[in-house]
Design a protein around this motif. Structure first.
Motif, PDB file in Angstrom:
ATOM      1  N   PRO A  52       0.923  13.863   1.117  1.00 51.50           N
ATOM      2  CA  PRO A  52       2.019  12.831   1.269  1.00 51.50           C
ATOM      3  C   PRO A  52       3.433  13.484   1.662  1.00 51.50           C
ATOM      4  CG  PRO A  52       1.390  13.209  -0.859  1.00 51.50           C
ATOM      5  CD  PRO A  52       0.433  13.894  -0.146  1.00 51.50           C
ATOM      6  N   THR A  86      -6.380   3.465  -6.735  1.00 55.48           N
ATOM      7  CA  THR A  86      -6.997   4.699  -7.148  1.00 55.48           C
ATOM      8  C   THR A  86      -6.579   5.618  -8.112  1.00 55.48           C
ATOM      9  OG1 THR A  86      -6.456   6.191  -5.556  1.00 55.48           O
ATOM     10  CG2 THR A  86      -8.435   4.951  -4.804  1.00 55.48           C
ATOM     11  N   GLN A 118       0.850  -1.283  -0.003  1.00 52.50           N
ATOM     12  CA  GLN A 118      -0.077  -0.161   0.187  1.00 52.50           C
ATOM     13  C   GLN A 118       0.682   1.183  -0.149  1.00 52.50           C
ATOM     14  OE1 GLN A 118      -3.502   0.034  -0.093  1.00 52.50           O
ATOM     15  NE2 GLN A 118      -3.010   1.980  -1.049  1.00 52.50           N
ATOM     16  N   ASP A 119       1.900   1.271   0.702  1.00 52.19           N
ATOM     17  CA  ASP A 119       2.796   2.473   0.729  1.00 52.19           C
ATOM     18  C   ASP A 119       3.471   2.685  -0.713  1.00 52.19           C
ATOM     19  OD1 ASP A 119       2.532   3.050   3.152  1.00 52.19           O
ATOM     20  OD2 ASP A 119       4.414   2.196   3.935  1.00 52.19           O
ATOM     21  N   ASN A 138       0.689   4.190  -2.610  1.00 51.47           N
ATOM     22  CA  ASN A 138       0.350   5.611  -2.529  1.00 51.47           C
ATOM     23  C   ASN A 138       1.322   6.264  -2.742  1.00 51.47           C
ATOM     24  OD1 ASN A 138      -1.764   4.509  -0.598  1.00 51.47           O
ATOM     25  ND2 ASN A 138      -0.749   4.890   1.254  1.00 51.47           N
ATOM     26  N   TYR A 139       2.569   6.128  -3.066  1.00 53.24           N
ATOM     27  CA  TYR A 139       3.562   7.027  -3.385  1.00 53.24           C
ATOM     28  C   TYR A 139       3.657   6.975  -5.035  1.00 53.24           C
ATOM     29  CZ  TYR A 139       4.355   7.948   1.406  1.00 53.24           C
ATOM     30  OH  TYR A 139       4.554   8.499   2.578  1.00 53.24           O
ATOM     31  N   THR A 147      -2.666  10.317   6.858  1.00 50.56           N
ATOM     32  CA  THR A 147      -3.301   9.275   6.317  1.00 50.56           C
ATOM     33  C   THR A 147      -4.636   8.775   6.451  1.00 50.56           C
ATOM     34  OG1 THR A 147      -2.224   7.753   7.959  1.00 50.56           O
ATOM     35  CG2 THR A 147      -0.960   8.228   5.973  1.00 50.56           C
ATOM     36  N   ALA A 164     -11.329   4.080   0.684  1.00 48.80           N
ATOM     37  CA  ALA A 164     -10.507   2.938   1.220  1.00 48.80           C
ATOM     38  C   ALA A 164     -11.541   2.347   2.410  1.00 48.80           C
ATOM     39  CB  ALA A 164      -9.691   3.858   2.271  1.00 48.80           C
ATOM     40  N   ALA A 211      -4.988   5.977   1.586  1.00 52.45           N
ATOM     41  CA  ALA A 211      -4.135   6.930   0.679  1.00 52.45           C
ATOM     42  C   ALA A 211      -3.736   8.162   1.295  1.00 52.45           C
ATOM     43  CB  ALA A 211      -4.890   7.241  -0.742  1.00 52.45           C
ATOM     44  N   PRO A 212      -2.468   8.705   1.474  1.00 53.90           N
ATOM     45  CA  PRO A 212      -2.057   9.737   2.033  1.00 53.90           C
ATOM     46  C   PRO A 212      -2.837  10.968   1.577  1.00 53.90           C
ATOM     47  CG  PRO A 212      -0.283   9.070   0.638  1.00 53.90           C
ATOM     48  CD  PRO A 212      -1.535   8.144   0.538  1.00 53.90           C
TER      49      PRO A 212
END
Length: 375
Positions: free
Chosen positions: A82, A53, A27-28, A31-32, A107, A113, A78-79
């Motif tokens: 970020p 997403t 997931q990290d 996210n990035y 976060t 989510a 999702a951040p």
């Protein structure tokens, strides 16, 4: 050999995405990631839910890359703001297997989510009605043992799921709703409680069939599920070259009285043998056993050149190819059943029930039909 395994050369990895190693968070990395990035998940077992997403590719090493439920279920997040991402190609910070992340202000879980987490699903691909997520690729990994779905997608366009193993999930193996132009190819969906592959207009309300704009379900292996493939209240797609065996039922095409009607699809060149597992009925369906292909409330669908053998049961749905009377009164109309090999299915190889019109059975190789004379 590295290229054949789908592993990027180091320079390409640095330019196009990042790798996730055991102990890291998928997931990290998601996210990035930048839109269009490739995330390569290295062999290992990862205990988490994943929410996507944005446009990206998530790929692994088939049976060697396994995603399982987290020890403590939390929403994949999702951040919102970020922090600086790690350098492209770098791994995320290690985390203990099964460790749950505590959401922070940066976060906080979005509505999408939360929906994914509440569904207890392995991988969610979630867009919105205003902004569908386009061009997500999921390849060559295993999703196993989730309370609901292995892979769930909503409001997507051009989603591609290939060479994925989805097994032992509590509802669907791979499922999609409110989406267009999906490609589901060379996957294995086995031992899921409901359908191995499930494509629908929506799951939370009635309504006319969604035009999938040419979705494709191709060369998948579906075994041990309640139903191998279900396409419900959708139009304009093809189901071909799949192998379905050991399920309670093979392929279900389901419509209702909504407009536009379900159908306008092609089901061809599938191998549908001995789907004789028994599944108890529910409020929507009778018992299911020994089912090859069922059309209920479908229109303008072509079922051709399939090999359907040895599907045997005592359910009202049992047999080789069945045009079944809809429970909500929708009829099967203008469907064509032709050039199929339909043998050793009981109670009949072919059956046409209900009051629909314009349905044609042409040049099928079979031994028994209801009514007689269609073989």
């Amino acid at each position: 050999m590295a290229a054949g395994l789908g592993v990027l050369a180091p320079s390409a990895a640095a330019e196009a995405g990042r790798r996730v190693h055991p102990g890291d968070s998928i997931q990290d990395a998601v996210n990035y990631a930048r839109p269009g990035d490739i995330i390569t998940v290295m062999p290992g077992t990862y205990y988490e839910n994943v929410l996507i997403t944005k446009r990206l590719t998530l790929r692994g090493f088939g049976a060697r890359t396994v995603i399982k439920p987290p020890v403590t279920a939390v929403a994949p997040v999702a951040p919102v703001a970020p922090v600086a991402p790690p350098a492209p190609g770098a791994s995320a910070a290690p985390a203990a297997p099964g460790a749950a992340k505590v959401p922070t202000a940066a976060t906080a879980p979005s509505g999408r989510a939360l929906a994914c987490s509440q569904a207890d699903t392995g991988i969610c691909v979630m867009g919105t009605a205003e902004q569908p997520v386009v061009g997500v690729n999921i390849r060559s990994l295993t999703v196993s043992g989730f309370k609901r779905n292995g892979i769930w997608a909503s409001y997507t366009d051009r989603l591609s799921v290939q060479r994925v193993i989805s097994e032992k999930n509590g509802t669907w193996g791979i499922a999609q709703e409110r989406s267009t132009r999906g490609l589901f190819r060379d996957n294995t969906a086995r031992d899921n409680v409901e359908s191995g592959l499930f494509i629908a207009n929506t799951v939370d309300r009635e309504g006319g069939a969604t035009d999938t704009l040419g979705a494709v379900i191709r060369r998948n292996t579906l075994t041990g599920n309640r139903i191998g493939v279900t396409v419900r209240r959708v139009r304009n797609l093809s189901v071909y070259g799949n192998t379905l065996t050991g399920n309670c039922g093979g392929i279900f095409v389901v419509g209702d009285e909504g407009e536009p009607g379900a159908g306008d699809m092609t089901i061809r060149n599938n191998r549908i043998h001995e789907n004789n597992k028994f599944c108890k009925g529910n409020s929507r369906l009778p018992d299911i056993q020994g089912v090859g292909i069922v059309l209920t409330g479908a229109e303008q669908t072509v079922v051709r050149s399939n090999d359907i053998r040895g599907n045997v049961g005592a359910s009202p749905l049992s047999g080789g190819i069945l045009l079944f009377k809809s429970f909500v009164g929708a009829t099967n109309t203008d469907n064509v059943i032709r050039d199929n090999v339909v043998r050793d299915n009981k109670p009949a190889d072919l059956a046409n029930q209900g009051t629909g019109t314009g349905n044609r059975f042409v040049n099928n190789r079979c031994a028994s039909s209801v009514p007689a004379g269609m073989c």
